[in-house]
Scaffold this active site. Sequence first.
Site, PDB file in Angstrom:
ATOM      1  CE  LYS A  67       0.382  -7.079 -14.581  1.00 47.13           C
ATOM      2  NZ  LYS A  67       1.477  -8.041 -14.782  1.00 47.13           N
ATOM      3  NE  ARG A  71       4.261   1.345  -1.511  1.00 43.90           N
ATOM      4  CZ  ARG A  71       5.344   0.614  -1.247  1.00 43.90           C
ATOM      5  NH1 ARG A  71       6.413   0.762  -2.006  1.00 43.90           N
ATOM      6  NH2 ARG A  71       5.363  -0.251  -0.268  1.00 43.90           N
ATOM      7  CG  ASN A  83       2.402  -1.669   3.005  1.00 37.95           C
ATOM      8  OD1 ASN A  83       1.718  -2.569   2.517  1.00 37.95           O
ATOM      9  ND2 ASN A  83       3.591  -1.350   2.553  1.00 37.95           N
ATOM     10  N   GLY A  84       0.827  -4.079   4.983  1.00 35.01           N
ATOM     11  CA  GLY A  84       1.357  -5.379   5.426  1.00 35.01           C
ATOM     12  C   GLY A  84       0.231  -6.305   5.824  1.00 35.01           C
ATOM     13  CD  GLU A 122       6.339 -17.092 -17.430  1.00 36.61           C
ATOM     14  OE1 GLU A 122       5.358 -17.517 -18.070  1.00 36.61           O
ATOM     15  OE2 GLU A 122       6.453 -15.892 -17.098  1.00 36.61           O
ATOM     16  CD1 TRP A 173      -2.128  -5.680  -3.103  1.00 39.61           C
ATOM     17  CD2 TRP A 173      -2.708  -4.466  -4.859  1.00 39.61           C
ATOM     18  NE1 TRP A 173      -2.233  -6.526  -4.156  1.00 39.61           N
ATOM     19  CE2 TRP A 173      -2.595  -5.822  -5.265  1.00 39.61           C
ATOM     20  CE3 TRP A 173      -3.068  -3.530  -5.805  1.00 39.61           C
ATOM     21  CZ2 TRP A 173      -2.818  -6.244  -6.566  1.00 39.61           C
ATOM     22  CZ3 TRP A 173      -3.289  -3.943  -7.110  1.00 39.61           C
ATOM     23  CH2 TRP A 173      -3.160  -5.281  -7.478  1.00 39.61           C
ATOM     24  CG  HIS A 226       9.306 -37.127 -30.732  1.00 36.51           C
ATOM     25  ND1 HIS A 226       9.333 -38.451 -31.157  1.00 36.51           N
ATOM     26  CD2 HIS A 226       9.608 -37.162 -29.411  1.00 36.51           C
ATOM     27  CE1 HIS A 226       9.603 -39.242 -30.130  1.00 36.51           C
ATOM     28  NE2 HIS A 226       9.776 -38.488 -29.051  1.00 36.51           N
ATOM     29  CD  GLU A 252       5.023 -11.306 -21.534  1.00 36.38           C
ATOM     30  OE1 GLU A 252       3.918 -10.747 -21.623  1.00 36.38           O
ATOM     31  OE2 GLU A 252       5.302 -12.053 -20.593  1.00 36.38           O
ATOM     32  CB  CYS A 259      -0.864   0.009   1.261  1.00 28.83           C
ATOM     33  SG  CYS A 259      -1.826  -1.486   1.438  1.00 28.83           S
ATOM     34  CE  LYS A 291       7.212 -12.826 -17.683  1.00 29.59           C
ATOM     35  NZ  LYS A 291       6.086 -13.528 -18.172  1.00 29.59           N
TER      36      LYS A 291
END
Length: 616
Positions: free
Chosen positions: A611, A27, A101-102, A485, A75, A508, A492, A2, A489
């Site tokens: 996003k 944040r 925050n936390g 993955e 957040w 193969h 993109e 946050c 990355k």
Amino acid sequence: MCGIMGYVGEKQALAVVVDGLRRLEYRGYDSAGVAVVSGGQLETRKKAGKLANLESLLGSDPLPESVIGIGHTRWATHGGPTDANAHPHVSEDGKVAVIHNGIIENFAELRDELTQAGVTLRSETDTEVVAHLLAAILPSTGMDLAEAMRLVCRRLSGAFTLVALHSDIPDVVVAARRNSPLVVGRGIGENFLASDVAAFIAHTRHAIELGQDQVVEITRDQITVTDFYGVPAEVTEYEVTWDASAAEKGGYETFMAKEIAEQPKAVADTLLGRVDAAGLLKLDEMRLTEAQLREIDKVVVIACGTAYHAGMVAKYALEHWTRLPCEVELASEFRYRDPVVNVRTLVIAISQSGETMDTLMAMRYAREQGARVLAICNTQGSTIPRESDAALYTHAGPEVAVASTKAFLTQLVACYLVALFVAQVRGNKFGDEISAIVRDLSDMPRKVDLVLDTSEEMKALAAELKDAPSVLFIGRHVGFPVALEGALKLKELAYMHAEGFAAGELKHGPIALLEEGVPVIVIVPSPTGRGLLHEKIVSNIQEVRARGARTIVIAEEGDESVVPYADHLIRIPACPTLMQPLVATVPLQVFAAAMAAAKGHDVDQPRNLAKSVTVE
Ligand code: AGP
């Protein structure tokens, strides 16, 4: 994560605080609020949604003038993004305001204690308990706000940055931190508190980084720092050299670089509060009963992109620990193949944003077929968890860069937790087996931190390979989703051809792609892992080398068998087979970001992408 801001000085506090929150909004942005003290009264305004919603509220219902104030952009971790859950939280007597925050790990027992003491809790948050605890101490003990804060902090476990105001003490802001960031800004006739320097460098560049378990008290002319027992603490001041934009990224060049670096903490935060003293899992928040978990006869994971790769790793863990069959489906394909799904199917929908339309539509289809849906999500209050039967949130904090990094690692952790919890409930694993695996998992934040040390090697490699026409990635077992993955990355971010393969599949067909100098990145499983996996992948490295490939080998510390076949050898910490993706993925993230930077691309906002893909 946050955004936290506190101010005391000579300026209008509201303007300073709101401006600071605006610089911290990346944040966390699902609600925002402010509090000031004026004429002996505490005044707060708070609103769900983006900061702009709070600003329009302040326009229609202004706060009185004041030179002291605190503010917060949220957040959500506990309790959805609503007005009631927005910070600041205020004590029943209306005298104490707190922002946080936390994650306060023991908030449930504190809520119970307060309820039994007759306190009416008005939000679903963990934070609110602090406001009531401070208010309960202050009048009866004659303590000052800082001492009361120290007393309360000694009762809290978990991760917290707390900032508090008291209406009867109008010239002091008090804050505390444990496992969560807090920095002090020293001005002339004014002082600042914030989650990071971005919030106040427009006013001062003199900063003080606070240490673990410290309480800070600021007035307009004084900054006092102690530990949680009142012992004065040594602090170091420093000059902030970043510009405002760099400050929002915590000094990193890109949000992606910042988010890669945040992965150890994101993994640790996702584990926080989910293991009991005996080392067993406690996932009550999931809202799936043990009886429901015992009814399951199949698991289906639905997701897209990086989240899909997390689901592929989850399959190995789920099947190994629970002996339940697990299918992993691209959400965009799932409902068109007429899948076999029913009331005994547990569908796990993995989504960082919680708004991906492909995943949402697949989930709705699964629910129409009678399946129970568990969402693994990073965004409280988003559509996918809201429409699910149950949810387990990752605690990665907001992920701003389009390319997913810390969300991926925390999705893996959440999948491990779900798989282990199902095994625990169904009795597939004894308690000591579960706690042994949990101990290994609890050591992964340290290993993710260690593997960040390979960043310079990967950046140098990217500089060498930036003109390569393509890069291939191969892996076996959980290394196969890591290969996919890594390739995603690179696609993109560097806009180049990259492809991941199951290493055993090369012969193969895909091996025809190889010619002199083609870079092949190989994810090598633990030599002490499953069966012949390691031996087979070493053979695969020899196969590709025999055809001219340039081999970039990612292998565990101490694995000497791969040395003769590696043109580049990247070392990762040894860890349990199923958990290797948590460390093996990180060098690939750094590599892709470095390739993008070397090509002059926008690392945080790659072309053609968003996003959150909210169209099918
Ligand atoms: C990964 O780097 C991409 N950002 C993309 O593949 C993403 O993982 C996918 O769109 C799923 O998003 P979600 O996790 O928000 O559902």
